[in-house]
Design an enzyme around this catalytic site. Structure first.
Site, PDB file in Angstrom:
ATOM      1  N   ASP A  10       0.903  -1.150   0.100  1.00 57.02           N
ATOM      2  CA  ASP A  10       0.089   0.089   0.116  1.00 57.02           C
ATOM      3  C   ASP A  10       0.861   1.179   0.028  1.00 57.02           C
ATOM      4  OD1 ASP A  10      -2.524   1.459   0.450  1.00 57.02           O
ATOM      5  OD2 ASP A  10      -1.774   1.732   2.342  1.00 57.02           O
ATOM      6  N   SER A  11       0.319   2.259  -0.371  1.00 58.22           N
ATOM      7  CA  SER A  11       1.104   3.471  -0.390  1.00 58.22           C
ATOM      8  C   SER A  11       1.570   4.009   1.024  1.00 58.22           C
ATOM      9  CB  SER A  11       0.263   4.710  -1.098  1.00 58.22           C
ATOM     10  OG  SER A  11      -1.089   4.894  -0.303  1.00 58.22           O
ATOM     11  N   CYS A  73      -4.365  -1.166  -2.215  1.00 62.15           N
ATOM     12  CA  CYS A  73      -4.341   0.161  -2.467  1.00 62.15           C
ATOM     13  C   CYS A  73      -4.981   0.629  -3.886  1.00 62.15           C
ATOM     14  CB  CYS A  73      -2.710   0.693  -2.448  1.00 62.15           C
ATOM     15  SG  CYS A  73      -2.678   2.535  -3.271  1.00 62.15           S
ATOM     16  N   GLU A 152      -3.110   9.670   7.597  1.00 67.64           N
ATOM     17  CA  GLU A 152      -1.599   9.160   7.479  1.00 67.64           C
ATOM     18  C   GLU A 152      -1.143  10.017   8.546  1.00 67.64           C
ATOM     19  OE1 GLU A 152       0.569   7.255   6.119  1.00 67.64           O
ATOM     20  OE2 GLU A 152      -0.791   6.071   4.804  1.00 67.64           O
ATOM     21  N   CYS A 184     -10.873   3.465  -1.493  1.00 68.09           N
ATOM     22  CA  CYS A 184      -9.423   3.817  -0.865  1.00 68.09           C
ATOM     23  C   CYS A 184      -9.273   3.242   0.306  1.00 68.09           C
ATOM     24  CB  CYS A 184      -9.277   5.406  -0.630  1.00 68.09           C
ATOM     25  SG  CYS A 184      -7.678   5.769  -0.040  1.00 68.09           S
ATOM     26  N   HIS A 186      -7.580   3.675   2.818  1.00 64.35           N
ATOM     27  CA  HIS A 186      -7.432   4.569   4.032  1.00 64.35           C
ATOM     28  C   HIS A 186      -8.869   4.946   4.772  1.00 64.35           C
ATOM     29  CE1 HIS A 186      -3.401   5.272   2.380  1.00 64.35           C
ATOM     30  NE2 HIS A 186      -3.162   5.765   3.487  1.00 64.35           N
TER      31      HIS A 186
END
Lengths: 271, 271
Positions: A10-11, A73, A152, A184, A186
């Site tokens: 994942d990013s 991701c 993040e 997404c 996240h």
């Protein structure tokens, strides 16, 4: 013999929402996770750069002899899934198809919303996948460029998060959708806030969690699943290109794990 | 070029609950369905006979060039899936693994019930599958030998159905399960009654509906899915070994289709 692990990339920390669900549904499996936190977010980056970074994470995990790769991701799935799948011998799973499938399964009125990063929304991959499966489905996309940073930076429960989410989702409020894909990985950390803004009549699809069902299906289909009978313990290892402390903080809270093995790694030449 | 169809086989009309969900989630796909109504129920039959009958249905559909086979019957899945999968080149999907997976995904307290025919319950396949995936799950099985006949005789909405379901499920009522697998594709037609008896706090898993997610995953994985762009119309054909009229009655109501192509066929030598 050691268990072969499933690799997740994942990013940043978003893919942990997939790992959390994988730990619950596949407790016998070992997982290696790479979060490219130092170069997060991927959403605004050009496609060729996302492709390159995704390959760097993939190659790091291939050296660890993984048996399956999960691109946890959406941005990376949209750009890199087909290329990586073609070139790897192990099964490779992305998050877009499982999310699309779950939305088609869930919607009763064929009105589906999709929120994601700029990269994911611009790729129009969710709309394409859903229309290929069912031309009747009407899809309303919305890019939410500010959401990833809220997560993040570990601010996903803050008052500022509530304000940003409410403002960003305003264009979707008068729509008749009964299903909204969190496109997404996240975003599930913002789930309570998103649900509150959209209302209880909108079913939220966690594309990452749905991905675990696909992982499980393919593990069984290819006879790769670990049985409860296995004597070796399931391993969980986490690698980040960014701050170990920051990653540990979010991961241990989200996964509810005290002892978390986190290692900082370097990928590519730019770091 | 004609579309290649997905084949569904069942001991009778139960597999129609899978087809209904498949029509909704996979509207571009063609389906052939075989219901062995004349020899239903399979539940009390010896395993070798179930294996033989299941192969007879399979061979009938192989002559029609299907691209995937769905064993939409729990009893037949328990007995025949591994054998058929080994010998066929096309993907073969059963209903037990998808149901097991969905139950593990759904349960919050790791207490799962499973109801099915005598054959399915005796095979202990659901328990085996769930324990292989997660040894913490506690499974309570119950055979419900009277349920299939209620459906096949089109009495599934009757007062007698309510009485039989309530009596049969009594042993499960004081259990703390939060999830109950309807481990027979006939049972979703009894769903409202089962839900009423068990209470709203118990999540019912329709193993057939869950199977459609697996079908969709494998169609995509093996690049077998039909796109909405395809110019040819999706076909739906139904074959029964029993009464065409009885089959048509149940199928047209359950699938909400007026024009239903039903053909009576002979399988094996006993008919």
């Amino acid at each position: 013999m050691e268990k072969q692990a499933i690799g997740f990339i994942d990013s940043g920390v978003g893919g942990l929402t997939v790992v959390k669900e994988a730990m619950r549904q596949l407790p016998n499996e070992s997982f290696y996770y790479v979060g490219d936190t130092a170069r997060c977010p991927y959403g605004p980056r050009p496609a060729e750069q996302v492709l390159q970074f995704t390959w760097e994470m993939t190659n790091f995990l291939l050296h660890k002899d993984i048996k399956m790769l999960v691109i946890a991701c959406n941005t990376a799935t949209a750009v890199a899934l087909e290329d990586i799948r073609k070139k790897l011998r192990i099964p490779v799973v992305g998050v877009i198809l499982p999310g699309s499938r779950a939305a088609i399964k869930a919607t009763q009125n064929n009105q589906v919303g999709i929120i994601g990063t700029e990269g994911t929304i611009k790729s129009r991959m969710y709309e394409k996948m859903m229309h290929e499966k069912d031309r009747e489905v009407q899809v309303t996309p919305l890019a939410c460029p500010k959401f990833v940073s809220l997560v993040e930076s570990n601010e996903y429960q803050s008052a500022i998060a509530k304000k940003v989410v409410a403002e960003t989702l305003t264009p979707l409020k008068n729509n008749h959708m009964d299903t909204l894909i969190m496109g997404c990985t996240h975003y599930p950390l913002l789930r309570p806030i998103i649900q509150n803004v959209m209302g209880d009549h909108v079913k939220l699809i966690d594309s990452g969690a749905e991905t675990v069902s696909e992982v499980s299906t393919l593990l069984d289909y290819f006879h790769l699943a670990e049985s409860s009978e296995s004597k070796t313990k399931a391993e969980r290892k986490f690698y980040t290109t960014g701050s170990k402390q920051m990653f540990h903080g979010i991961a241990s809270e989200w996964l509810n794990m005290d002892h978390l093995e986190v290692e900082q790694i370097r990928l590519g030449t730019g770091l």
